[in-house]
Motif scaffolding. Structure first.
Motif, PDB file in Angstrom:
ATOM      1  N   MET A 217       0.346  -2.791   6.593  1.00  0.00           N
ATOM      2  CA  MET A 217       1.480  -2.328   5.794  1.00  0.00           C
ATOM      3  C   MET A 217       1.025  -1.905   4.400  1.00  0.00           C
ATOM      4  O   MET A 217       1.447  -2.481   3.386  1.00  0.00           O
ATOM      5  N   PRO A 218       0.178  -0.912   4.273  1.00  0.00           N
ATOM      6  CA  PRO A 218      -0.354  -0.541   2.954  1.00  0.00           C
ATOM      7  C   PRO A 218       0.714  -0.183   1.930  1.00  0.00           C
ATOM      8  O   PRO A 218       0.535  -0.449   0.739  1.00  0.00           O
ATOM      9  N   HIS A 219       1.825   0.396   2.354  1.00  0.00           N
ATOM     10  CA  HIS A 219       2.859   0.793   1.399  1.00  0.00           C
ATOM     11  C   HIS A 219       3.583  -0.405   0.810  1.00  0.00           C
ATOM     12  O   HIS A 219       4.272  -0.264  -0.203  1.00  0.00           O
ATOM     13  N   ARG A 220       3.424  -1.580   1.408  1.00  0.00           N
ATOM     14  CA  ARG A 220       3.955  -2.814   0.827  1.00  0.00           C
ATOM     15  C   ARG A 220       2.857  -3.642   0.168  1.00  0.00           C
ATOM     16  O   ARG A 220       3.092  -4.307  -0.834  1.00  0.00           O
ATOM     17  N   GLU A 221       1.659  -3.608   0.725  1.00  0.00           N
ATOM     18  CA  GLU A 221       0.570  -4.423   0.192  1.00  0.00           C
ATOM     19  C   GLU A 221      -0.038  -3.826  -1.065  1.00  0.00           C
ATOM     20  O   GLU A 221      -0.424  -4.562  -1.976  1.00  0.00           O
ATOM     21  N   MET A 222      -0.179  -2.520  -1.096  1.00  0.00           N
ATOM     22  CA  MET A 222      -0.738  -1.855  -2.285  1.00  0.00           C
ATOM     23  C   MET A 222      -0.025  -0.529  -2.513  1.00  0.00           C
ATOM     24  O   MET A 222      -0.619   0.553  -2.393  1.00  0.00           O
ATOM     25  N   PRO A 223       1.270  -0.583  -2.826  1.00  0.00           N
ATOM     26  CA  PRO A 223       2.052   0.648  -2.972  1.00  0.00           C
ATOM     27  C   PRO A 223       1.546   1.575  -4.062  1.00  0.00           C
ATOM     28  O   PRO A 223       1.599   2.805  -3.901  1.00  0.00           O
ATOM     29  N   ASP A 224       1.070   1.035  -5.164  1.00  0.00           N
ATOM     30  CA  ASP A 224       0.619   1.892  -6.259  1.00  0.00           C
ATOM     31  C   ASP A 224      -0.565   2.754  -5.827  1.00  0.00           C
ATOM     32  O   ASP A 224      -0.644   3.938  -6.179  1.00  0.00           O
ATOM     33  N   GLU A 225      -1.491   2.166  -5.064  1.00  0.00           N
ATOM     34  CA  GLU A 225      -2.657   2.926  -4.599  1.00  0.00           C
ATOM     35  C   GLU A 225      -2.241   3.990  -3.582  1.00  0.00           C
ATOM     36  O   GLU A 225      -2.722   5.127  -3.633  1.00  0.00           O
ATOM     37  N   VAL A 226      -1.349   3.640  -2.673  1.00  0.00           N
ATOM     38  CA  VAL A 226      -0.877   4.614  -1.689  1.00  0.00           C
ATOM     39  C   VAL A 226      -0.133   5.751  -2.390  1.00  0.00           C
ATOM     40  O   VAL A 226      -0.310   6.927  -2.056  1.00  0.00           O
ATOM     41  N   LEU A 227       0.674   5.422  -3.388  1.00  0.00           N
ATOM     42  CA  LEU A 227       1.381   6.450  -4.143  1.00  0.00           C
ATOM     43  C   LEU A 227       0.410   7.361  -4.886  1.00  0.00           C
ATOM     44  O   LEU A 227       0.593   8.584  -4.928  1.00  0.00           O
ATOM     45  N   ARG A 228      -0.610   6.775  -5.484  1.00  0.00           N
ATOM     46  CA  ARG A 228      -1.592   7.579  -6.219  1.00  0.00           C
ATOM     47  C   ARG A 228      -2.298   8.562  -5.284  1.00  0.00           C
ATOM     48  O   ARG A 228      -2.413   9.765  -5.587  1.00  0.00           O
ATOM     49  N   LEU A 229      -2.749   8.061  -4.130  1.00  0.00           N
ATOM     50  CA  LEU A 229      -3.456   8.927  -3.182  1.00  0.00           C
ATOM     51  C   LEU A 229      -2.533   9.991  -2.602  1.00  0.00           C
ATOM     52  O   LEU A 229      -2.934  11.124  -2.386  1.00  0.00           O
ATOM     53  N   THR A 230      -1.278   9.607  -2.361  1.00  0.00           N
ATOM     54  CA  THR A 230      -0.311  10.576  -1.854  1.00  0.00           C
ATOM     55  C   THR A 230      -0.058  11.685  -2.865  1.00  0.00           C
ATOM     56  O   THR A 230      -0.059  12.875  -2.519  1.00  0.00           O
ATOM     57  N   ALA A 231       0.159  11.305  -4.130  1.00  0.00           N
ATOM     58  CA  ALA A 231       0.421  12.306  -5.163  1.00  0.00           C
ATOM     59  C   ALA A 231      -0.766  13.235  -5.351  1.00  0.00           C
ATOM     60  O   ALA A 231      -0.606  14.451  -5.533  1.00  0.00           O
ATOM     61  N   GLU A 232      -1.981  12.680  -5.315  1.00  0.00           N
ATOM     62  CA  GLU A 232      -3.175  13.521  -5.460  1.00  0.00           C
ATOM     63  C   GLU A 232      -3.312  14.495  -4.295  1.00  0.00           C
ATOM     64  O   GLU A 232      -3.679  15.672  -4.483  1.00  0.00           O
ATOM     65  N   PHE A 233      -3.035  14.019  -3.095  1.00  0.00           N
ATOM     66  CA  PHE A 233      -3.107  14.892  -1.918  1.00  0.00           C
ATOM     67  C   PHE A 233      -2.080  16.010  -2.008  1.00  0.00           C
ATOM     68  O   PHE A 233      -2.396  17.180  -1.773  1.00  0.00           O
ATOM     69  N   VAL A 234      -0.847  15.663  -2.362  1.00  0.00           N
ATOM     70  CA  VAL A 234       0.202  16.676  -2.488  1.00  0.00           C
ATOM     71  C   VAL A 234      -0.184  17.706  -3.556  1.00  0.00           C
ATOM     72  O   VAL A 234      -0.017  18.915  -3.360  1.00  0.00           O
ATOM     73  N   GLU A 235      -0.710  17.243  -4.671  1.00  0.00           N
ATOM     74  CA  GLU A 235      -1.123  18.149  -5.738  1.00  0.00           C
ATOM     75  C   GLU A 235      -2.223  19.101  -5.248  1.00  0.00           C
ATOM     76  O   GLU A 235      -2.266  20.274  -5.625  1.00  0.00           O
ATOM     77  N   SER A 236      -3.114  18.613  -4.389  1.00  0.00           N
ATOM     78  CA  SER A 236      -4.228  19.438  -3.894  1.00  0.00           C
ATOM     79  C   SER A 236      -3.764  20.554  -2.959  1.00  0.00           C
ATOM     80  O   SER A 236      -4.499  21.515  -2.722  1.00  0.00           O
ATOM     81  N   LEU A 237      -2.549  20.415  -2.430  1.00  0.00           N
ATOM     82  CA  LEU A 237      -2.042  21.431  -1.512  1.00  0.00           C
ATOM     83  C   LEU A 237      -1.576  22.683  -2.248  1.00  0.00           C
ATOM     84  O   LEU A 237      -1.310  23.703  -1.628  1.00  0.00           O
TER      85      LEU A 237
END
Length: 262
Positions: free
Chosen positions: A242-262
């Protein structure tokens, strides 16, 4: 500060109505959005505040929905078919896209929802800008089976079905059986995401916990190796299923960076 708004609706599909919730910053313009697929026991409500945080982190519309038989969607009259992961694109996502006038989309899925994100990205290749999988299974292997077997025993304890019923109501038993019986069926032993991954044309980010109970790092590695576009696998340290509950800030950071790269 830009205000975040949230709306809810029921969208008709051939087998029943689907509950859909959308988060949007007031300043957001354009049609691109993130669509979220929940896990085998999940629902919109079980995402908690995570979709809202994705909307704030990326600036995009975020849409999450309850699959048929889950959460606040209508009951599913039958158990899941062997090809239910691939079928989600045509049985549900197609109608959500039409109802909400969605053109370009980024698909985000947790666990089996990650497989659905991949399969949907392959089915709607021209409309998919990117795919993010979170603790997704790419094939069936011993850790997947043993993890589900342990869960089946755990759910026999008093109060466990009632815990599911808080989100799924009188559909809770169906939800549990759909997960366990589908994955443990001999007909599913040879299932893989391989064909869908090879047909995927958009970039993909595969996030996976290094202590995931339902699959080792072979899953994100296989996703990245077979994807037909730019792909990256990230192993999250000291993290389970459950990464979005265990380390939400890291998952959010990686998600935002990926979206920005698109």
């Amino acid at each position: 500060m830009t205000k975040l708004t949230s709306t809810e609706t029921l969208i008709p599909a051939p087998a029943g109505k689907l509950f859909v919730r959308e988060w949007r910053l007031e300043a957001v313009h354009g049609d691109q959005c993130i669509i979220m697929f929940h896990d085998s026991l999940g629902s919109v409500d079980q995402w908690r505040d995570f979709p809202a945080r994705i909307a704030e982190a990326t600036g995009l519309r975020v849409i999450a929905y309850d699959r048929l038989g889950f959460g606040r969607s209508d009951a599913n009259p039958r158990l899941l078919a062997p090809d239910f992961v691939r079928d989600e694109a045509v049985s549900a996502l197609r109608f959500i896209r039409d109802a909400l006038s969605i053109d370009r989309m980024i698909l985000f899925g947790h666990s089996v929802g990650g497989g659905m994100a991949v399969a949907a990205g392959a089915a709607f290749a021209d409309e998919t800008a990117g795919v993010i999988t979170l603790a997704a299974q790419a094939f069936v292997e011993d850790r997947t089976i043993s993890g589900i077997e342990r869960a089946r025993i755990a759910f026999q304890a008093e109060g466990q079905i009632e815990r599911l019923a808080r989100y799924h109501g009188d559909k809770a038993r169906w939800v549990l059986d759909a997960w366990i019986e589908t994955w443990l069926s001999p007909d599913r032993a040879d299932w893989t995401l391989d064909d869908d991954l090879r047909r995927l044309r958009s970039p993909i980010l595969a996030l996976h916990g290094d202590h995931d109970e339902y699959g080792p790092r072979a899953h994100p590695d296989r996703i990245a190796a077979l994807a037909g576009a730019r792909a990256e696998a990230v192993l999250l340290k000291d993290c389970h299923h459950m990464p979005h509950r265990e380390m939400p800030d890291e998952v959010l950071r990686l998600t935002a960076e990926f979206v920005e790269s698109l």
